[in-house]
Design an enzyme around this catalytic site. Sequence first.
Site, mmCIF file in Angstrom:
data_model
loop_
_atom_site.group_PDB
_atom_site.id
_atom_site.type_symbol
_atom_site.label_atom_id
_atom_site.label_comp_id
_atom_site.label_asym_id
_atom_site.label_seq_id
_atom_site.Cartn_x
_atom_site.Cartn_y
_atom_site.Cartn_z
ATOM 1 N N GLU A 109 0.725 -3.791 11.415
ATOM 2 C CA GLU A 109 1.457 -3.810 10.126
ATOM 3 C C GLU A 109 2.920 -3.833 10.580
ATOM 4 O OE1 GLU A 109 2.488 1.061 9.402
ATOM 5 O OE2 GLU A 109 0.339 0.467 9.060
ATOM 6 N N HIS A 162 -1.646 -10.446 -0.841
ATOM 7 C CA HIS A 162 -0.946 -10.369 -2.006
ATOM 8 C C HIS A 162 -1.972 -9.212 -2.868
ATOM 9 C CE1 HIS A 162 1.677 -13.461 -0.595
ATOM 10 N NE2 HIS A 162 2.469 -12.983 -1.259
ATOM 11 N N HIS A 197 5.138 0.549 -0.520
ATOM 12 C CA HIS A 197 5.616 -0.523 0.449
ATOM 13 C C HIS A 197 4.899 -1.560 0.761
ATOM 14 C CE1 HIS A 197 3.630 2.318 3.099
ATOM 15 N NE2 HIS A 197 4.128 1.569 4.175
ATOM 16 N N CYS A 211 6.099 6.484 4.275
ATOM 17 C CA CYS A 211 4.912 5.843 4.072
ATOM 18 C C CYS A 211 4.105 6.289 2.634
ATOM 19 C CB CYS A 211 3.713 5.518 5.229
ATOM 20 S SG CYS A 211 4.651 4.662 6.392
ATOM 21 N N HIS A 236 1.079 -1.210 -0.012
ATOM 22 C CA HIS A 236 -0.191 -0.069 0.082
ATOM 23 C C HIS A 236 0.942 1.220 0.088
ATOM 24 C CE1 HIS A 236 -0.064 0.830 4.701
ATOM 25 N NE2 HIS A 236 0.990 0.448 4.388
ATOM 26 N N HIS A 280 3.904 -4.635 3.721
ATOM 27 C CA HIS A 280 3.854 -5.330 5.241
ATOM 28 C C HIS A 280 3.450 -6.679 5.083
ATOM 29 C CE1 HIS A 280 4.259 -1.249 6.903
ATOM 30 N NE2 HIS A 280 3.200 -0.866 6.148
#
Length: 129
Positions: free
Chosen positions: A112, A72, A27, A23, A14, A29
């Site tokens: 996260e 994914h 990137h 952010c 996201h 998580h």
Amino acid sequence: MWIIYKEFSFEAAHQLPHHEGKCRRLHGHSFRGRVYVASDRLKTTGSETGMVMDFSVLKAHLDPLVKNHLDHYYLNDSLGLESPTSEAIAAWIFAKLEEAGVPGLHSVEVLETCTSAARYFSPRLSPLL
């Protein structure tokens, strides 16, 4: 009062377009989470006797959300959220489980990282702090 929870996990990417830090960039998580269900009584009949809810019932509601929208995926697109923060993801999961009619739905927590999480509570219930 009893509270049970079912854990889940997913890998996703996201970006937070309004964030002024790193952010803002794309990137990913290794997200983890928990769905909490509460009840003031245990079932007294059937195969769920002595339970708040059979964990497999909760899993049956949760797994399609993870498989079809979270794991994914690029969350900005798959969830229809402009800024898919952990807070927004928790609220999104809660809303979908509520729409599915999960009884006693109490809260959804999304982590996260191993040290950063957000938890969305049902407006009908008081948070347990």
